[in-house]
Design a protein around this motif. Structure first.
Motif, mmCIF file in Angstrom:
data_model
loop_
_atom_site.group_PDB
_atom_site.id
_atom_site.type_symbol
_atom_site.label_atom_id
_atom_site.label_comp_id
_atom_site.label_asym_id
_atom_site.label_seq_id
_atom_site.Cartn_x
_atom_site.Cartn_y
_atom_site.Cartn_z
ATOM 1 N N LEU A 4 0.860 -1.205 0.098
ATOM 2 C CA LEU A 4 0.089 0.099 0.045
ATOM 3 C C LEU A 4 0.883 1.226 0.020
ATOM 4 C CD1 LEU A 4 -2.842 1.343 -0.039
ATOM 5 C CD2 LEU A 4 -2.658 1.019 2.662
ATOM 6 N N SER A 5 1.918 1.306 0.876
ATOM 7 C CA SER A 5 2.666 2.520 0.920
ATOM 8 C C SER A 5 3.334 2.819 -0.608
ATOM 9 C CB SER A 5 3.805 2.533 2.092
ATOM 10 O OG SER A 5 4.587 1.363 1.737
ATOM 11 N N ASN A 6 3.829 1.603 -1.096
ATOM 12 C CA ASN A 6 4.420 1.874 -2.411
ATOM 13 C C ASN A 6 3.308 2.391 -3.434
ATOM 14 O OD1 ASN A 6 5.399 -0.705 -1.339
ATOM 15 N ND2 ASN A 6 7.262 0.658 -2.067
ATOM 16 N N LEU A 7 2.033 1.901 -3.469
ATOM 17 C CA LEU A 7 0.896 2.189 -4.386
ATOM 18 C C LEU A 7 0.700 3.792 -4.308
ATOM 19 C CD1 LEU A 7 -1.852 -0.426 -4.310
ATOM 20 C CD2 LEU A 7 -0.327 0.133 -6.124
ATOM 21 N N ILE A 8 0.686 4.306 -2.954
ATOM 22 C CA ILE A 8 0.301 5.900 -2.596
ATOM 23 C C ILE A 8 1.587 6.692 -3.048
ATOM 24 C CG2 ILE A 8 -0.085 7.444 -0.981
ATOM 25 C CD1 ILE A 8 -1.178 4.895 0.682
ATOM 26 N N THR A 9 2.828 6.278 -2.903
ATOM 27 C CA THR A 9 4.178 7.129 -3.132
ATOM 28 C C THR A 9 4.708 7.020 -4.449
ATOM 29 O OG1 THR A 9 5.450 5.544 -2.157
ATOM 30 C CG2 THR A 9 4.428 7.322 -0.532
ATOM 31 N N THR A 10 4.194 6.015 -5.251
ATOM 32 C CA THR A 10 4.855 5.651 -6.604
ATOM 33 C C THR A 10 3.856 5.324 -7.806
ATOM 34 O OG1 THR A 10 5.156 3.076 -6.480
ATOM 35 C CG2 THR A 10 7.098 4.685 -5.264
ATOM 36 N N ASN A 11 4.407 5.019 -8.730
ATOM 37 C CA ASN A 11 3.677 4.709 -9.896
ATOM 38 C C ASN A 11 3.366 3.215 -10.180
ATOM 39 O OD1 ASN A 11 2.899 7.303 -10.685
ATOM 40 N ND2 ASN A 11 4.685 7.570 -11.716
ATOM 41 N N LYS A 54 -0.210 11.085 6.727
ATOM 42 C CA LYS A 54 -0.200 11.654 5.286
ATOM 43 C C LYS A 54 -0.437 10.982 4.172
ATOM 44 C CE LYS A 54 3.026 14.703 2.473
ATOM 45 N NZ LYS A 54 4.289 15.367 2.366
ATOM 46 N N LEU A 55 0.128 9.894 4.014
ATOM 47 C CA LEU A 55 -0.243 8.936 2.842
ATOM 48 C C LEU A 55 -1.775 8.568 2.941
ATOM 49 C CD1 LEU A 55 2.757 6.346 2.802
ATOM 50 C CD2 LEU A 55 2.349 8.630 1.615
ATOM 51 N N ALA A 65 -4.843 8.908 14.065
ATOM 52 C CA ALA A 65 -5.883 9.341 13.340
ATOM 53 C C ALA A 65 -6.290 8.507 12.240
ATOM 54 C CB ALA A 65 -5.688 10.790 12.499
ATOM 55 N N ASP A 66 -5.418 7.583 11.892
ATOM 56 C CA ASP A 66 -5.268 6.420 10.737
ATOM 57 C C ASP A 66 -6.805 5.946 10.406
ATOM 58 O OD1 ASP A 66 -2.874 7.105 11.494
ATOM 59 O OD2 ASP A 66 -1.879 5.270 10.887
#
Length: 179
Positions: free
Chosen positions: A56-63, A93-94, A125-126
């Motif tokens: 998930l973190s890669n999906l949000i921050t990369t293509n 933030k993500l 807050a997540d």
């Protein structure tokens, strides 16, 4: 169609409940996506015996294409899993990003049920960031561990933020043979 599974505090078994709920929904012929949205202390990859190299973190921050991040569960054909990926410096933030909102919408359009395993409610807050884009929250409580005042604070915070609480799951109940 989509739910956030969380708890008041860590250690209540929310990831295990999310994992088994996904398995049960698959057994009922549902196409399920289990998303490890706990970008702080991810567990789903361990329960599913998958690597957490990307997610998930890669999906949000990369293509990274979604198809490369979502993997079929090796033990159940109807279940797809999106691990958390590498732990980012600022998970909030993500999870609050526009890209995350678009991903959530896409997931909901592609699966019968999307289950988000989120961090505990109190102090973070997540889960509150994810819940408005789902049908609601399922709160997991570990019997004889979660203090009732902590649970009350978590429920009060959900009430004031107007989150849709779908229910509460009591976990780890020890049956006393005397009763």
């Amino acid at each position: 169609r989509s739910i956030v599974i969380t708890s008041a505090v860590s250690g209540d078994g929310k990831s295990t409940v999310a994992f088994h709920l996904a398995e049960i929904a698959c057994a009922m012929e549902q196409r399920v996506l289990l998303v490890d949205a706990n970008l702080r202390q991810p567990v789903i990859h361990q329960l599913a015996n998958l690597s957490n190299f990307w997610g998930l973190s890669n999906l949000i921050t990369t293509n990274l294409p979604v198809t490369e991040a979502i993997r079929p569960a090796p033990f159940m054909k109807q279940l797809s899993i999106l691990t958390s990926g590498p732990i980012p410096p600022d998970p909030t933030k993500l999870l609050s990003s526009e890209k995350m909102k678009r991903l959530m919408e896409d997931f909901q359009n592609s699966y019968d049920l999307v289950i988000y395993d989120a961090p505990p409610l109190l102090g973070l807050a997540d889960a509150s960031l994810l819940a408005p884009h789902t049908d609601g929250i399922l709160l997991v409580v570990r019997m004889e561990k979660t203090d009732s005042s902590v649970l009350k604070r978590a429920l009060d915070s959900l009430k004031t933020s107007r989150m849709n609480v779908l229910g509460v799951v009591s976990n780890d109940h020890k049956q006393n043979s005397a009763y």
